[in-house]
Each structure stands twice: as structure tokens, then as C-alpha cells.
Design an enzyme around this catalytic site. Sequence first.
Site, PDB file in Angstrom:
ATOM      1  N   HIS A 117       0.869  -1.181   0.000  1.00 15.31           N
ATOM      2  CA  HIS A 117       0.000   0.000   0.000  1.00 15.31           C
ATOM      3  C   HIS A 117       0.907   1.233   0.000  1.00 15.31           C
ATOM      4  O   HIS A 117       2.010   1.194   0.544  1.00 15.31           O
ATOM      5  CB  HIS A 117      -0.827  -0.063   1.295  1.00 15.31           C
ATOM      6  CG  HIS A 117      -1.910   0.951   1.410  1.00 15.31           C
ATOM      7  ND1 HIS A 117      -1.678   2.248   1.779  1.00 15.31           N
ATOM      8  CD2 HIS A 117      -3.251   0.845   1.234  1.00 15.31           C
ATOM      9  CE1 HIS A 117      -2.829   2.903   1.828  1.00 15.31           C
ATOM     10  NE2 HIS A 117      -3.805   2.070   1.494  1.00 15.31           N
ATOM     11  N   ASP A 188       3.119  -4.450   8.320  1.00 15.15           N
ATOM     12  CA  ASP A 188       1.887  -3.686   8.122  1.00 15.15           C
ATOM     13  C   ASP A 188       0.740  -4.689   8.263  1.00 15.15           C
ATOM     14  O   ASP A 188       0.496  -5.507   7.372  1.00 15.15           O
ATOM     15  CB  ASP A 188       1.916  -3.055   6.725  1.00 15.15           C
ATOM     16  CG  ASP A 188       0.598  -2.379   6.367  1.00 15.15           C
ATOM     17  OD1 ASP A 188      -0.391  -2.575   7.082  1.00 15.15           O
ATOM     18  OD2 ASP A 188       0.564  -1.670   5.349  1.00 15.15           O
ATOM     19  N   GLN A 191      -4.351  -5.284   7.094  1.00 18.24           N
ATOM     20  CA  GLN A 191      -5.330  -6.217   6.511  1.00 18.24           C
ATOM     21  C   GLN A 191      -5.246  -7.607   7.129  1.00 18.24           C
ATOM     22  O   GLN A 191      -5.829  -8.552   6.587  1.00 18.24           O
ATOM     23  CB  GLN A 191      -5.133  -6.321   4.992  1.00 18.24           C
ATOM     24  CG  GLN A 191      -5.312  -5.018   4.244  1.00 18.24           C
ATOM     25  CD  GLN A 191      -6.732  -4.464   4.318  1.00 18.24           C
ATOM     26  OE1 GLN A 191      -7.676  -5.155   4.716  1.00 18.24           O
ATOM     27  NE2 GLN A 191      -6.890  -3.204   3.950  1.00 18.24           N
ATOM     28  N   LYS A 214     -10.463  -0.788  10.597  1.00 22.09           N
ATOM     29  CA  LYS A 214     -10.607  -1.989   9.753  1.00 22.09           C
ATOM     30  C   LYS A 214     -10.894  -3.219  10.616  1.00 22.09           C
ATOM     31  O   LYS A 214     -11.048  -4.312  10.102  1.00 22.09           O
ATOM     32  CB  LYS A 214      -9.333  -2.209   8.939  1.00 22.09           C
ATOM     33  CG  LYS A 214      -9.063  -1.080   7.936  1.00 22.09           C
ATOM     34  CD  LYS A 214      -7.822  -1.367   7.130  1.00 22.09           C
ATOM     35  CE  LYS A 214      -7.234  -0.147   6.481  1.00 22.09           C
ATOM     36  NZ  LYS A 214      -7.886   0.266   5.240  1.00 22.09           N
ATOM     37  N   CYS A 351      -4.661   2.257  -3.785  1.00 23.39           N
ATOM     38  CA  CYS A 351      -3.432   2.807  -3.163  1.00 23.39           C
ATOM     39  C   CYS A 351      -2.270   1.834  -3.315  1.00 23.39           C
ATOM     40  O   CYS A 351      -1.460   1.667  -2.392  1.00 23.39           O
ATOM     41  CB  CYS A 351      -3.640   3.135  -1.689  1.00 23.39           C
ATOM     42  SG  CYS A 351      -4.802   4.431  -1.411  1.00 23.39           S
TER      43      CYS A 351
HETATM   44  N1  PMP Z   1      -1.668  -0.648   4.698  1.00 25.60           N
HETATM   45  C1  PMP Z   1      -2.586  -1.440   4.143  1.00 25.60           C
HETATM   46  C2  PMP Z   1      -2.194  -2.821   3.710  1.00 25.60           C
HETATM   47  C3  PMP Z   1      -3.893  -0.983   3.994  1.00 25.60           C
HETATM   48  O1  PMP Z   1      -4.808  -1.768   3.429  1.00 25.60           O
HETATM   49  C4  PMP Z   1      -4.222   0.302   4.436  1.00 25.60           C
HETATM   50  C5  PMP Z   1      -5.627   0.856   4.272  1.00 25.60           C
HETATM   51  N2  PMP Z   1      -6.241   0.592   3.076  1.00 25.60           N
HETATM   52  C6  PMP Z   1      -3.229   1.086   5.026  1.00 25.60           C
HETATM   53  C7  PMP Z   1      -1.962   0.570   5.143  1.00 25.60           C
HETATM   54  C8  PMP Z   1      -3.523   2.448   5.545  1.00 25.60           C
HETATM   55  O2  PMP Z   1      -4.426   2.372   6.595  1.00 25.60           O
HETATM   56  P1  PMP Z   1      -5.080   3.693   7.202  1.00 25.60           P
HETATM   57  O3  PMP Z   1      -5.692   4.416   6.039  1.00 25.60           O
HETATM   58  O4  PMP Z   1      -6.085   3.170   8.162  1.00 25.60           O
HETATM   59  O5  PMP Z   1      -4.001   4.455   7.842  1.00 25.60           O
END
Ligand code: PMP
Length: 393
Positions: A117, A188, A191, A214, A351
Site C-alpha cells: 500500500h 503492516d 489487513q 478496519k 493505493c
Molecule cells: N496498509 C494497508 C495494507 C492498507 O490496506 C491500508 C488501508 N487501506 C493502510 C496501510 C492504511 O491504513 P489507514 O488508512 O487506516 O491508515
Amino acid sequence: MIDLRDDFPILKNKIYGQRLVYLDNAATSQKPSSVIDAISDFYKYDNSNIHRGVHYLSELSSDRYEEARKKISTFIGSSDPSEIRFTAGTTDSINQVAFSLKSTLMGNEVLISGMEHHSNIVPWQLAEAKIKTIPMDEDCNLLLDSIEITDKTKLIAISHVSNVLGTVNDIKRITEIAKEHDIPVLVDAAQSIQHLPIDVEKIGCDFLAASGHKMYASSGIGVLYTNNRYSDIMPARGGGGMVDKVTFEGSTYLSPPLRYEAGTPNISGAISVNSAIDYMQDIGLDKIRKHEHDVYSYAKERLLDTDGITVYGNNEDMCGSISFNIENIHHYDLGLILDKMGVAVRTGHHCAQPLMKFLGTEGTVRASFALYNTKDDVDILMDSIEKARMMFS
Ligand code: PMP
């Protein structure tokens, strides 16, 4: 099969008169009544600022905030709650690490995967590190035997589960490799925390980042686990609540975790995380995992069985998200049509622009699952896809 839809008030919404099939959980999950009530009760009965007051309510909210820290700490397998700091989310957690390690990372390399991401790419660039990637095969499985670590590699930062593909990366193996070279690993877990058991001590990672929103808690709250080995890295934020002595010449800082939590934190957010973990634990984590696995496998099977669909990534070990495209229908158009049928999916690059480039597509349709999704939701998704195909044929 468990059916938890009734626990989630928003799922009673009708979308254009139809059942809401919410398959955008990788973006954010819905919240059960118990979490919504915990937030509301906090403001009704307990609200005060924490750690500063001598009065009853301040002590009460401080206790509740610290209880939340203990809860998430145990949930992810840390034996020391001071290794947990509350942040604003995964993005904030990763940015804090990037800021704190900037002097080490600057001019050096951070090794990531090609499926990250943007939140696990851009912060390292802001820290002026060069990004290197672990090679992956055409099914988007990391080729861990081909990891190249050089003297310049100062950190491995890797998603546990891909937000696009649902691929589960072997983070245990990655930390083993990193240890051989004495390099820290950031996981990270945005997910994975809601789908898989996490034990930071077993994984052996140094940092782990996740978001509350999430995992059935509120938005604007996240966590960063920092192994005690890194308990003295430079705070990324300065201000009230994190200092011992302040003079115009310089300041001294408190011990972790407060050292890393400058200013008034998201107290109700932390309480929502506590309540969300209670919710999942009351159902039973094993039961949730089995249910999610059944629904995910069913969706994957049905998508793979459909002509003219490309499903991206392939691994035995997948969960959460699944990405696909349908011949002759732009992902955005399909998303719009599915919406009209009450099915909420996400379309675009999610993203993860470098991953899209690797896949040779501008974007995908992503269905992502949570504990309240059922095989009925998958059937509605598949029927809706079929109707969309008829419209375009
Ligand atoms: N890393 C991953 C793998 C994600 O899926 C996301 C959110 N889509 C993020 C980071 C960022 O998370 P947040 O927008 O809650 O900071």
C-alpha cells in the site's frame, strides 16, 4: 455458518431498496452495536482527558484508556503493554517509524514487497531512503529465497496481507531472514489483524502497525507495536504528556509508551478498539476464522469458475480481499453497476499503483470480506456480475 448481520445496524440499510452487500471491508469495516454503544457510553458517562487530572473522571478515563492498551497488547501477543502506542492509524504508525528512524534510513535502503500500500512506500521516501523490492512470481507470491540484503538495507517493511490480492505473506520467514542480517522488520498488519491470529513475539517483528477502523473499531485510532529493543527511538511527535522536564534549552522524555503519545490521544478510539476485541473474542476467534475462510474460498471458487474473469494473485493462503477484472467492462463501470444492485465494492488502484503496474492493469474491482459476510452475499455479488455482463454484451 454464522450470521452476524444483526449485530451491525448499518447492514439493515436498504440500498436502492435492496439488501446491502457490503464488500468494501478492506477500506473500512462496519461497527457492531456493542462498539457504537461503548463509544457513546464513554461520552455519556466517563469522558475526561487522561493522565493529567486528579479528579474522578480523569482517573476513570485514564484507566479505561490503559485497559485498552493492555487488551490490544495481549491480542497481538506482546507481553508488555508499554510496547503499544496508540496512533491515528496504520499510515500514522508507519510515518512515525519513518520519522524516528530517518537518520538511519536516509541514503540507505528499505526492502518492501511489490504489493505494498502507498502507506508502506511513501513514508520511507519521505525519510529519504531508497525503496528496494523483494521479487515475486507472476501469481504475486514473494520469492523469499531471492531476497537481496546489502549493507545499505536498514529495514524490511512488509504487509502481512495484501489489501488488493488478499495474499498472506510469510512474515515469520521474513523476520528469520532479517535476523540473520540484524535488520529490523516492520509488519503492516492493516489487513491481517481482523482476519488472522497475530503474535508479535512468535513472528519476531520489531514494529507492527494496524488501524482500528478496519477491525470494527472507530476511525482515527491505530496502534504501533514497537519491540522494547527500540524503546528509545526518537519520538515522532513532541508536546504535552510525553515529557519529563521542559526548559528552553531542551527537554527530557517519559518512558514508553507515553513518550510516544504527545498531546491528547483519541481516547474514545482506544475504547472502541477494546470493545471491538471483546466483540471478536466473545464470538470466538477460531469460529470467525473458519467462517471467513469458508466465505472467502467460496467467493474465490465462484470467481475462478466464471468465464472472462481475471482474478489477480494466487496462493493457498489468501484472506480478506480478492481482486478481479471482467473482460470488456471497465472496473469503474462494474463498480457503479454493482452499487445500483446494493453491492458495495471498491474499484481503482487501491493505493497500490506499483502493484497495478506489475499486474499490467490500471485498476481492479476488489471485493473484501468481514466476519458478517455470508455465502448469500457472494451469491448476490455473482448474480450482479452476471447481470452487468448481460448489460454489456
Ligand atoms: N496498509 C494497508 C495494507 C492498507 O490496506 C491500508 C488501508 N487501506 C493502510 C496501510 C492504511 O491504513 P489507514 O488508512 O487506516 O491508515
